[in-house]
Write a protein that holds these residues in place. Structure first.
Motif, PDB file in Angstrom:
ATOM      1  N   ALA A  81       0.832  -1.204   0.000  1.00 54.91           N
ATOM      2  CA  ALA A  81       0.000   0.000   0.000  1.00 54.91           C
ATOM      3  C   ALA A  81       0.862   1.248   0.000  1.00 54.91           C
ATOM      4  O   ALA A  81       0.548   2.249  -0.659  1.00 54.91           O
ATOM      5  CB  ALA A  81      -0.928  -0.012   1.212  1.00 54.91           C
ATOM      6  N   ALA A  82       1.988   1.221   0.744  1.00 57.24           N
ATOM      7  CA  ALA A  82       2.901   2.361   0.764  1.00 57.24           C
ATOM      8  C   ALA A  82       3.488   2.605  -0.618  1.00 57.24           C
ATOM      9  O   ALA A  82       3.605   3.752  -1.062  1.00 57.24           O
ATOM     10  CB  ALA A  82       4.017   2.123   1.780  1.00 57.24           C
ATOM     11  N   MET A  83       3.857   1.534  -1.305  1.00 60.31           N
ATOM     12  CA  MET A  83       4.367   1.670  -2.680  1.00 60.31           C
ATOM     13  C   MET A  83       3.334   2.335  -3.579  1.00 60.31           C
ATOM     14  O   MET A  83       3.643   3.245  -4.356  1.00 60.31           O
ATOM     15  CB  MET A  83       4.728   0.293  -3.233  1.00 60.31           C
ATOM     16  N   SER A  84       2.088   1.879  -3.465  1.00 60.26           N
ATOM     17  CA  SER A  84       1.010   2.436  -4.286  1.00 60.26           C
ATOM     18  C   SER A  84       0.817   3.913  -3.995  1.00 60.26           C
ATOM     19  O   SER A  84       0.687   4.735  -4.922  1.00 60.26           O
ATOM     20  CB  SER A  84      -0.292   1.677  -4.014  1.00 60.26           C
ATOM     21  N   ALA A  85       0.813   4.270  -2.711  1.00 61.12           N
ATOM     22  CA  ALA A  85       0.594   5.667  -2.336  1.00 61.12           C
ATOM     23  C   ALA A  85       1.727   6.562  -2.823  1.00 61.12           C
ATOM     24  O   ALA A  85       1.488   7.649  -3.369  1.00 61.12           O
ATOM     25  CB  ALA A  85       0.443   5.771  -0.822  1.00 61.12           C
ATOM     26  N   ILE A  86       2.971   6.115  -2.637  1.00 61.09           N
ATOM     27  CA  ILE A  86       4.129   6.921  -3.046  1.00 61.09           C
ATOM     28  C   ILE A  86       4.174   7.077  -4.557  1.00 61.09           C
ATOM     29  O   ILE A  86       4.485   8.157  -5.087  1.00 61.09           O
ATOM     30  CB  ILE A  86       5.433   6.288  -2.516  1.00 61.09           C
ATOM     31  N   GLU A  87       3.866   6.014  -5.293  1.00 63.85           N
ATOM     32  CA  GLU A  87       3.889   6.083  -6.757  1.00 63.85           C
ATOM     33  C   GLU A  87       2.909   7.122  -7.288  1.00 63.85           C
ATOM     34  O   GLU A  87       3.163   7.793  -8.291  1.00 63.85           O
ATOM     35  CB  GLU A  87       3.566   4.708  -7.351  1.00 63.85           C
ATOM     36  N   LYS A  88       1.764   7.288  -6.621  1.00 64.47           N
ATOM     37  CA  LYS A  88       0.774   8.278  -7.046  1.00 64.47           C
ATOM     38  C   LYS A  88       1.266   9.694  -6.780  1.00 64.47           C
ATOM     39  O   LYS A  88       1.010  10.613  -7.559  1.00 64.47           O
ATOM     40  CB  LYS A  88      -0.542   8.076  -6.274  1.00 64.47           C
TER      41      LYS A  88
END
Length: 431
Positions: A81-88
């Motif tokens: 989830a952290a990866m997804s949030a940072i990528e956005k």
């Protein structure tokens, strides 16, 4: 394990669970469409109360501080989830500056910070700690309970950017809820992402705004499922102009307490509920369970002792309380062993990443559990082996109950998204 729920197996919550499971495709599509229009908070946690006849959020935290209570099995979900949030937000992000609370000597809180560092390091970021505490003037080691340590450093503001000596971050993550106010060092940052935004902090945020947004979300969601929104929504009303220490505004508070109690009694009568209604009075701004009281009769408001009024007059960081939220009390009939329990769901981006039960052996089912003496029993809401099981008898399956908790928690997260959009000072400029 799942705590025993001391209610009849044919109560409204079991009907709600069945309806939620039967509507799972429609619910997930509804959330998917909502997230196309709205931005979820970077991370959040929601406190829930399960009365057996009602399941509702009673608090939504945008600076969650209990990641250390998640099990190791949950952390991969948090990393993803952290990866997804940072990528956005910043796909090329390399450095993350994490700003904790100032009371960083608290060993439990430090374990939370260590867990966050682990999550974001595994998500591919260099993570360092910077403190708003002016007493931190040089790199300072903080000991953890397990024998390891963290290093916190003084913040360095240069040319509109915030960082540390030799460390220029793309993203700044606050784990400090700004109860004491907004420090100037965080204002007007140049080409850096500050998460959550400043107006998410308690210096500006109000619980009444959140629950107003949640009421709208609950109504829309309930229409989708063809149900009474009261089953998932605690009635609430803000009261301003209070001075507990001087006894000012207590008559108005009594009037609003009586109104919420009366509305709750009518709903109890409608559903044949035998419980005695109560309200919880809490600061409209603030956290940590400070300045919270349970009221079962409106007359109690004018009969508060000096000690109780002093307790209600200040919240975290000694901030004076002049506005409160009067919220319909939701009992919890869940127990872990002999202790009263309430589920807390943790989310990052738009995903449920885990959760735990907050338990308190010395508190009653109608009292605030976020108090000294509380302990935690972690539960994995998102394990692959814990997917919901449609068709099972309501109330009999832990995965089904956890899925339902995750749905209601996501409604709280969505309400926070609405809330942050409405209260965004920059959005008002361009409205």
């Amino acid at each position: 394990m799942v705590p025993h729920l001391i209610t009849a197996l044919t109560g409204p919550i079991n009907e709600l669970e069945q309806r939620v499971l039967e509507s799972m495709p429609a619910i997930e599509r509804w959330f998917r469409l909502e997230w196309m229009e709205h931005t979820p908070p970077f991370y959040s946690s929601v406190d829930l109360r399960n009365a057996g006849f009602k399941l509702a959020p009673v608090d939504t935290n945008l600076f969650p501080g209990g990641f250390n209570n998640l099990t190791p099995e949950m952390l991969p979900f948090a990393v993803q989830a952290a990866m997804s949030a940072i990528e956005k937000i910043c796909p090329e992000a390399k450095n993350l500056l994490l700003i904790p609370e100032n009371h960083t000597r608290n060993s439990f809180y430090l374990s939370n910070i260590a867990t966050l560092i682990r999550i974001f390091t595994q998500a591919g970021l260099n993570v360092r700690l910077g403190s708003l505490d002016e007493a931190i003037t040089a790199p300072t080691e903080l000991a953890l309970a397990d024998g390891s340590s963290l290093t916190v450093e003084p913040l360095l503001r240069t040319r509109g950017r915030l960082g540390l000596k030799g460390f220029d971050p793309c993203t700044i993550l606050l784990n400090n809820d700004l109860s004491a106010g907004i420090p100037r060092v965080l204002e007007h940052l140049h080409e850096q992402y500050l998460l959550p935004p400043l107006h998410a902090g308690w210096a500006l945020r109000r619980k009444s705004q959140h629950f107003k947004a949640y009421e709208d979300v609950a109504k829309r969601f309930s229409k989708l499922l063809g149900m009474d929104p009261w089953l998932i929504n605690p009635l609430s009303v803000p009261v301003e102009g209070l001075d507990f220490s001087e006894g000012q505004g207590l008559e108005a508070l009594q009037t609003h307490v009586d109104a919420v109690l009366s509305k709750t009694r009518r709903k109890y009568k409608e559903y044949g509920i035998q419980e005695k209604p109560f309200v919880v009075v809490k600061p409209d701004a603030g956290t940590y369970g400070m300045g919270v009281m349970t009221v079962r009769d409106a007359k109690e408001v004018l009969e508060l002792s000096r000690r109780c009024r002093n307790k209600m007059s200040v919240s975290k960081d000694c901030q004076a309380v002049h506005q409160v939220l009067v919220q319909e009390g939701v009992v919890t009939h869940e127990r872990v062993n002999d202790a009263v329990a309430e589920p807390v769901v943790y989310m990052m981006d738009r995903y449920v990443v885990g959760g735990f039960y907050r338990i308190h052996a010395d508190r009653g089912m109608d009292e605030n559990l976020n108090a000294p003496g509380a302990s935690y029993v972690p539960l994995a809401f998102s394990q692959a082996s814990q997917l919901p099981r449609p068709g099972e008898k309501p109330g009999a399956s832990a995965p089904n109950r956890f899925y339902m908790y995750g749905v209601i928690a996501r409604l709280g997260m969505l309400a926070a998204s609405y809330e942050l959009e409405v209260t965004d000072p920059e959005a008002e400029v361009y409205a």
